[in-house]
Motif scaffolding. Structure first.
Motif, mmCIF file in Angstrom:
data_model
loop_
_atom_site.group_PDB
_atom_site.id
_atom_site.type_symbol
_atom_site.label_atom_id
_atom_site.label_comp_id
_atom_site.label_asym_id
_atom_site.label_seq_id
_atom_site.Cartn_x
_atom_site.Cartn_y
_atom_site.Cartn_z
ATOM 1 N N ASN A 76 0.862 -1.193 0.000
ATOM 2 C CA ASN A 76 0.000 0.000 0.000
ATOM 3 C C ASN A 76 0.889 1.231 0.000
ATOM 4 N N ARG A 77 0.490 2.239 -0.748
ATOM 5 C CA ARG A 77 1.277 3.468 -0.764
ATOM 6 C C ARG A 77 0.338 4.642 -0.950
ATOM 7 N N ASP A 78 0.617 5.737 -0.252
ATOM 8 C CA ASP A 78 -0.215 6.942 -0.402
ATOM 9 C C ASP A 78 -0.048 7.531 -1.802
ATOM 10 N N PRO A 79 -1.029 8.343 -2.244
ATOM 11 C CA PRO A 79 -0.920 8.937 -3.583
ATOM 12 C C PRO A 79 0.330 9.818 -3.709
ATOM 13 N N VAL A 80 0.834 9.936 -4.934
ATOM 14 C CA VAL A 80 1.941 10.852 -5.217
ATOM 15 C C VAL A 80 1.325 12.245 -5.317
ATOM 16 N N LEU A 81 1.777 13.157 -4.442
ATOM 17 C CA LEU A 81 1.149 14.482 -4.355
ATOM 18 C C LEU A 81 1.793 15.467 -5.324
ATOM 19 N N MET A 82 1.035 16.480 -5.691
ATOM 20 C CA MET A 82 1.549 17.550 -6.546
ATOM 21 C C MET A 82 1.081 18.896 -5.997
ATOM 22 N N SER A 83 1.832 19.926 -6.306
ATOM 23 C CA SER A 83 1.415 21.279 -5.934
ATOM 24 C C SER A 83 0.635 21.866 -7.105
ATOM 25 N N LEU A 84 -0.406 22.623 -6.797
ATOM 26 C CA LEU A 84 -1.170 23.268 -7.863
ATOM 27 C C LEU A 84 -0.570 24.627 -8.232
ATOM 28 N N LYS A 85 0.505 24.986 -7.529
ATOM 29 C CA LYS A 85 1.090 26.319 -7.756
ATOM 30 C C LYS A 85 1.750 26.391 -9.130
ATOM 31 N N GLU A 86 2.640 25.426 -9.400
ATOM 32 C CA GLU A 86 3.260 25.463 -10.721
ATOM 33 C C GLU A 86 3.077 24.116 -11.416
ATOM 34 N N GLY A 87 2.860 24.179 -12.690
ATOM 35 C CA GLY A 87 2.812 22.969 -13.504
ATOM 36 C C GLY A 87 1.572 22.119 -13.347
ATOM 37 N N TYR A 88 0.511 22.668 -12.752
ATOM 38 C CA TYR A 88 -0.665 21.813 -12.557
ATOM 39 C C TYR A 88 -1.393 21.545 -13.873
ATOM 40 N N LYS A 89 -1.043 22.289 -14.914
ATOM 41 C CA LYS A 89 -1.685 22.026 -16.217
ATOM 42 C C LYS A 89 -0.911 20.950 -17.001
ATOM 43 N N LYS A 90 0.257 20.546 -16.460
ATOM 44 C CA LYS A 90 1.028 19.505 -17.148
ATOM 45 C C LYS A 90 0.212 18.229 -17.226
ATOM 46 N N SER A 91 0.218 17.602 -18.388
ATOM 47 C CA SER A 91 -0.496 16.321 -18.460
ATOM 48 C C SER A 91 0.510 15.197 -18.218
ATOM 49 N N SER A 92 -0.012 14.075 -17.781
ATOM 50 C CA SER A 92 0.827 12.924 -17.453
ATOM 51 C C SER A 92 1.527 12.418 -18.709
ATOM 52 N N LYS A 93 2.766 11.930 -18.523
ATOM 53 C CA LYS A 93 3.531 11.383 -19.661
ATOM 54 C C LYS A 93 3.161 9.923 -19.922
ATOM 55 N N MET A 94 2.310 9.359 -19.072
ATOM 56 C CA MET A 94 2.016 7.935 -19.185
ATOM 57 C C MET A 94 1.146 7.629 -20.405
ATOM 58 N N VAL A 95 1.385 6.459 -20.980
ATOM 59 C CA VAL A 95 0.509 5.994 -22.067
ATOM 60 C C VAL A 95 0.012 4.608 -21.705
ATOM 61 N N PHE A 96 -1.122 4.263 -22.278
ATOM 62 C CA PHE A 96 -1.718 2.951 -21.989
ATOM 63 C C PHE A 96 -1.314 1.974 -23.075
ATOM 64 N N LYS A 97 -0.723 0.851 -22.663
ATOM 65 C CA LYS A 97 -0.383 -0.191 -23.631
ATOM 66 C C LYS A 97 -1.339 -1.356 -23.425
ATOM 67 N N ALA A 98 -2.186 -1.583 -24.406
ATOM 68 C CA ALA A 98 -3.137 -2.698 -24.289
ATOM 69 C C ALA A 98 -2.391 -4.009 -24.447
ATOM 70 N N PRO A 99 -2.673 -4.986 -23.587
ATOM 71 C CA PRO A 99 -2.023 -6.289 -23.734
ATOM 72 C C PRO A 99 -2.452 -6.947 -25.033
#
Length: 485
Positions: A394-417
């Motif tokens: 179990n791990r707590d969520p990875v937190l972010m600040s809304l002050k800078e860069g909150y409009k950045k979108s995630s670099k992750m992509v979905f790879k379908a098996p």
């Protein structure tokens, strides 16, 4: 235009001297040109929101003939939506729930009366044509699927609840169900996770509230809610509290607060009003604010929650004459922090075919970033892989600040098996070959079809038997004929 929300006369001054930065929060409806208009919102009476929103897209389940469909609209594309706007329309039955992946902006899950769960990848800039091919089709439920929920901290783990009274946990890295929670005795109405996703709470038509350890399926706590008939439940962040909405024995709408480690009695029960529609609860762990929105009316009440008595402090009520069918909620990183916006609803107004954004705003004079109302918040990076979570971490969520860069979108992509066409056999039915029937009539139709098929095959078999015997005789005659002597 609707007014921006207002005080409820003298009553709301009662908790007068509590110092709270959220005491004056008000609801502000977007101007008409910033709404989404001309949308054929589904008329389905299933008690869901039929709407999902993230920082890039708005998705709405629509009314459609022959199968289920939903619209996906880029957020900046406000105004009137054309009647022939492309849809996601691969399901064979009505779509009952849709949810965006919290870590990958363009991946959405849907579930349907056709017993399947599907994962869709929305192209950059939205749909240019109807989408019928899903990235993944997930078959495992034997009846319609009413709810889907993404795990809050783990990438590619999805939960689905069906009318077969089962919750399936899917690992999308392999495209298969990896666990089944089988402790409910009726239809599951609602699912909610605690902050790190180590606990799942459910409400069920069997009038029970349960706290479950999802990986083992073990029920840790159970409440028999006979006086307070539970409909919806939400975990209150890390407070070790649950909040349920339901109906009292006098048929009034009611909320109850529970200690997650002892469900023998609610900590408090509070009657809200005598209206009949469902109460949808929304909790914002960053501001400790609870919003209660009535289905079929236009009210959104909001409260501040604390760990000390009286636990719930009423703040205000946003009122509107237009009834809401459901509400989508914008994730924190999609809010306008320059306007001191702390929550944003997307309200479905069925009669007008309208989706109306409602911003909850803390009135502040300063233009600078308000650190006290925007603490670090769960961001767009997962804390765990599916294998880590399934392995017991179990791990707590990875937190972010809304002050800078909150409009950045995630670099992750979905790879379908890459899945070979193979059989998924549940209770003797190959679900990839046969979509199980959804209604009694369909079951009967399927039964009669199969009887006809069996009769046809038997006749074919007996014809072949006769033909084989004929050929054997001919062969024998040929061998015994004088030419062959």
């Amino acid at each position: 235009m609707l007014r921006e929300g207002h005080w409820l006369g003298e009553m709301s001054w009662r908790p007068q001297y509590r110092s709270s930065k959220f005491r004056n929060v008000y609801g502000k409806v977007a101007n008409r040109e910033h709404c989404f208009d001309g949308i054929p919102i589904t008329k389905n009476v299933h008690d869901n929101h039929f709407c999902a929103v993230n920082a890039r897209f708005l998705a709405i389940v629509t009314e459609s003939a022959g199968g289920g469909s939903f619209l996906v609209i880029p957020l900046e594309q406000t105004g009137r939506i054309e009647p022939n706007y492309p849809k996601v329309c691969g399901h064979q039955g009505n779509v009952l729930d849709i949810k965006w992946n919290p870590f990958i902006d363009n991946i959405i899950a849907s579930c349907s009366e056709d017993t399947s769960v599907r994962i869709w990848e929305i192209p950059e800039g939205g749909l240019k044509r109807n989408m019928t091919e899903a990235l993944l089709e997930l078959h495992g439920h034997s009846r319609r699927v009413g709810l889907v929920e993404w795990h809050p901290t783990t990438n590619n783990i999805l939960f689905s609840a069906g009318y077969d009274y089962k919750v399936l946990i899917w690992n999308l890295d392999v495209g298969e169900p990896v666990k089944m929670i089988d402790c409910h005795t009726d239809v599951i109405l609602c699912m909610s996770f605690n902050t790190d996703g180590s606990l799942l709470t459910t409400t069920c038509k069997d009038k029970k509230l349960r706290v479950i350890e999802p990986r083992s399926g073990r029920v840790l706590q159970e409440a028999n809610c006979k006086n307070h008939r539970v409909n919806r439940v939400v975990f209150l962040g890390n407070m070790k509290r649950l909040l349920t909405t339901g109906v009292s024995r006098w048929n009034t709408r009611q909320i109850a607060l529970w200690d997650q480690e002892d469900l023998s009695m609610p900590l408090i029960e509070e009657e809200i009003d005598g209206l009949s529609g469902l109460l949808f609860p929304f909790y914002d762990a960053d501001t400790h604010m609870l919003y209660l929105a009535g289905k079929g009316d236009g009210n959104i009440r909001y409260y501040e929650i604390s760990t000390e008595k009286p636990y719930l402090s009423y703040l205000m009520e946003f009122r509107s004459p237009a009834p809401q069918k459901g509400l989508g909620v914008m994730p924190k990183h999609g809010l306008d922090v320059s306007a001191c916006e702390v929550f944003r609803f997307y309200k479905l107004v069925t009669l007008k075919g309208l989706i109306e954004p409602i911003s909850m705003i803390v009135p502040r004079r300063s233009d600078s970033y308000q650190e006290d109302i925007y603490p670090m918040t769960p961001g767009t990076e997962p804390a765990l892989t599916p294998d880590e979570w399934l392995g017991g971490i179990n791990r707590d969520p990875v937190l972010m600040s809304l002050k800078e860069g909150y409009k950045k979108s995630s670099k992750m992509v979905f790879k379908a098996p890459i899945k070979e066409k193979k059989s998924v056999v549940v209770n003797g039915i190959d679900l990839l070959e046969n979509v199980p029937p959804r209604t009694e009539n369909e079951l009967l139709r399927m039964f009669f079809r199969q009887q006809d098929e069996i009769r046809r095959l038997k006749e074919e078999l007996s014809q072949k038997d006769i033909r084989i015997r004929q050929l054997q005789l001919e062969l024998k005659n040929l061998r015994n004929s004088p030419k062959n002597c």
